[in-house]
Design a protein around this motif. Sequence first.
Motif, PDB file in Angstrom:
ATOM      1  N   GLN A  63      10.215   5.164  46.183  1.00 25.00           N
ATOM      2  CA  GLN A  63      11.065   6.076  46.964  1.00 25.00           C
ATOM      3  C   GLN A  63      12.114   6.739  46.064  1.00 25.00           C
ATOM      4  N   ILE A  64      12.707   5.959  45.174  1.00 20.55           N
ATOM      5  CA  ILE A  64      13.683   6.513  44.232  1.00 20.55           C
ATOM      6  C   ILE A  64      13.033   7.573  43.347  1.00 20.55           C
ATOM      7  N   ILE A  65      11.876   7.251  42.794  1.00 18.75           N
ATOM      8  CA  ILE A  65      11.189   8.182  41.897  1.00 18.75           C
ATOM      9  C   ILE A  65      10.793   9.443  42.651  1.00 18.75           C
ATOM     10  N   GLY A  66      10.273   9.277  43.855  1.00 22.42           N
ATOM     11  CA  GLY A  66       9.857  10.441  44.636  1.00 22.42           C
ATOM     12  C   GLY A  66      11.018  11.370  44.965  1.00 22.42           C
ATOM     13  N   ASN A  67      12.143  10.785  45.381  1.00 21.44           N
ATOM     14  CA  ASN A  67      13.301  11.614  45.727  1.00 21.44           C
ATOM     15  C   ASN A  67      13.820  12.381  44.514  1.00 21.44           C
ATOM     16  N   LEU A 113      12.201  13.089  41.752  1.00 21.42           N
ATOM     17  CA  LEU A 113      11.198  14.059  41.309  1.00 21.42           C
ATOM     18  C   LEU A 113      11.263  15.333  42.155  1.00 21.42           C
ATOM     19  N   GLY A 114      11.472  15.151  43.451  1.00 18.28           N
ATOM     20  CA  GLY A 114      11.637  16.333  44.313  1.00 18.28           C
ATOM     21  C   GLY A 114      12.838  17.166  43.914  1.00 18.28           C
ATOM     22  N   HIS A 115      13.933  16.499  43.501  1.00 19.15           N
ATOM     23  CA  HIS A 115      15.121  17.213  43.056  1.00 19.15           C
ATOM     24  C   HIS A 115      14.819  18.030  41.796  1.00 19.15           C
ATOM     25  N   MET A 116      14.084  17.447  40.863  1.00 15.29           N
ATOM     26  CA  MET A 116      13.740  18.161  39.635  1.00 15.29           C
ATOM     27  C   MET A 116      12.810  19.332  39.930  1.00 15.29           C
ATOM     28  N   VAL A 117      11.899  19.166  40.870  1.00 14.61           N
ATOM     29  CA  VAL A 117      11.004  20.266  41.231  1.00 14.61           C
ATOM     30  C   VAL A 117      11.788  21.436  41.801  1.00 14.61           C
ATOM     31  N   ARG A 118      12.788  21.150  42.624  1.00 18.88           N
ATOM     32  CA  ARG A 118      13.603  22.229  43.194  1.00 18.88           C
ATOM     33  C   ARG A 118      14.358  22.975  42.101  1.00 18.88           C
TER      34      ARG A 118
END
Length: 722
Positions: A385-389, A391-396
């Motif tokens: 969950q930490i990695i996914g959240n 990673l989503g921030h970096m994608v944005r």
Amino acid sequence: MATFDVSVEDKVKILVVDDLPSQHMVLRSVLDGPDQEVVSVSSGREALKAVLQEEFAVILLDVNMPDMNGFETASMLRSYRPTASTPIIFVTAYADDAEMARGYSLGAVDYISSPVVPEILSAKVRVFVQMFCMNRELRVRAEQREALARAEAQRASADEARQRADFLSHVSHLLTRSLDVQTTLNRILETSVPALADLACVYLEVDGDVTPPTSLRYGPAVRALIDPARGQEIDAIAPLGRFYKLAKQTLDRGESLICRSEAERVFGWPAGGEDEQHSVKFEELRFHLVLSGAERKAVLCFGVVRCDESRQPAPVVTEFVSRASIALENAFLFSALRDEDRRKNEFLAMLAHELRNPLAPISNAVSVMRSAEPGDSKMMKWATQIIGNQLGHMVRIVDDLLDVSRIARGTVALKREPVHLRTVVERAIETSRPHFANRSQAFSCEQKEDDVVIEGDVVRLTQVVANLLNNASKFTPPGGHISLSTGFSGGSAVVTVIDDGEGIDPKLLPRVFDLFAQGDSALDRAQGGLGIGLTLARHLTELHGGSIRCWSRGRGRGAKFTVELPAACAADKPTPVANVLPLRRKRDVRVLVVDDSVASTESLKIFLELHGYEVQCTHDGVSALALAKEFEPRIAILDIGLPGMNGYEVARAIRADDSLRDCLLIAVSGYGQDEDRRKSRSAGIDHHLIKPADLTSLVELISTHMMHEGTGAEDQGRPAGI
């Protein structure tokens, strides 16, 4: 004083007109001498030809000649301008009173009887020769004086031109030595007083705000007008209200303005108002336009106490103003470039900070996973969950950077379709709601119109509103309030976002939508962000034909953003169409994954196998083609930047193989510009996704394709959420 060499001809010419050769010999023997030359002709016609070619001191004219007598010849000579005043002496053997009267009426100066008396003839001719020499010398002297005067005038003109050139050269050298705006302004004023005026002042507008003209220069003539006994101080002279009105008139007219009638009420002492006794008396004021751009406007004012010739002429003033304009424009451009460079450096620092922020928890989560006991599902769930959240921030962040690049190159493509304003607002709120929750902020929404329809790209419009909401949340402290309201007015949809947060400094307000523009931030970077969200919002709004504005009453007093977009009111609401998402897939669907990154390939293989697909992997284009002929995949996921053969070449080769013609080709690449997508389409690739791709969306894409191809799904699924 320069002297000139006076060159006078050695001999003076005397014209003898007589039809008798013997008379020629007599007159020549009497008149020829070292300083005299006799020219003899035998008729009046020859005399007229002779005077056309040479100048004569005196003409001896026989009265009785055949064809054209002496009187007729004299009449013709007097009608010719060069000989109109040449002395004529008639030579005749007999002359009565009537004949002499006729001769004198024709301009004769004397009569000589023939045969001539040498002494008398010589004496009379000598008088006229001397007069001719004196006149000729006077003419030469006059020409010399004129030449001297012209030379002096040319020398004076050359000196003045050189002085003007030296002055302008000095001005150019001085103004180009610095690119600082205030230094340039000071040097413009310093070089113009007293060479061009007794007083100089600059009126300057930057982004609509008038800069107080504290830089003012005055010369000795202005100092002489100051009377300390009346409380007048030279350092207290300032522009009065009339100065600003005249400067505005100059900007509105776009040309120079001359003021004489009210020149006495423009500069003085503000404490005394504009009363005449408290102002400096100028004979003339000239306002020259220096800058007239949309962002910067400037007027240079010259005040003259007494108009005289000691000033530089008008062409020099015009050239000075032109060079001052260039220098000031260069200073502003350099200042803008310096600010851009500073903002770029700040942006790079912020980008590094923003990228490191998600990398830290990802690194920590990986370390925890390595240290956790095998089979610890709770710890594994926390780490993923930490990695996914993060990673989503970096994608944005990467998506925002790509959007900025597209906007800078003008390659943003909009998928226009009728969309309800309510749909856009609801999607934006859903995107931004986690920000409000994380910061414990109160959010309220008031939508007054339900039937407002915009012709636009729903994804981009949602991005505009979401950026405004995220910006409001970023600069509003925990516990603050953010509101959104919508309306319809004058054919435009209006979206307003208001917050009670930090507000905007008035100096930053004109640049709030500029790229990388942010106010001063502490080192903790509590707000975060790259300073590009509002820039994206403005450009995307303008691409839709709308506008965006910002208001703030200052720091700590909140901010208000308003977006206006062309819209219309629709009576009917569009019926939403639900997407269909298959829930389960067949395990006999073969997928080929081609990527030169081993980690990316293995992770994608594991994810697809968890969803029931049969997966084979390879890491270069050549082996991918060999494996594809053996494996015969239904789906091929290709990276573009492959070694040897790139993804485009692999796709073309697959399309050329009859056994693989129906294979679904999906590009997953870091190359995501419009040109890259165009190349994918031309190579036969069906879909182009950007790394890191949303794997759930990838699986849904594959499942939908297989369902449409008839490979079947045990259950056609449920509607996918928006």
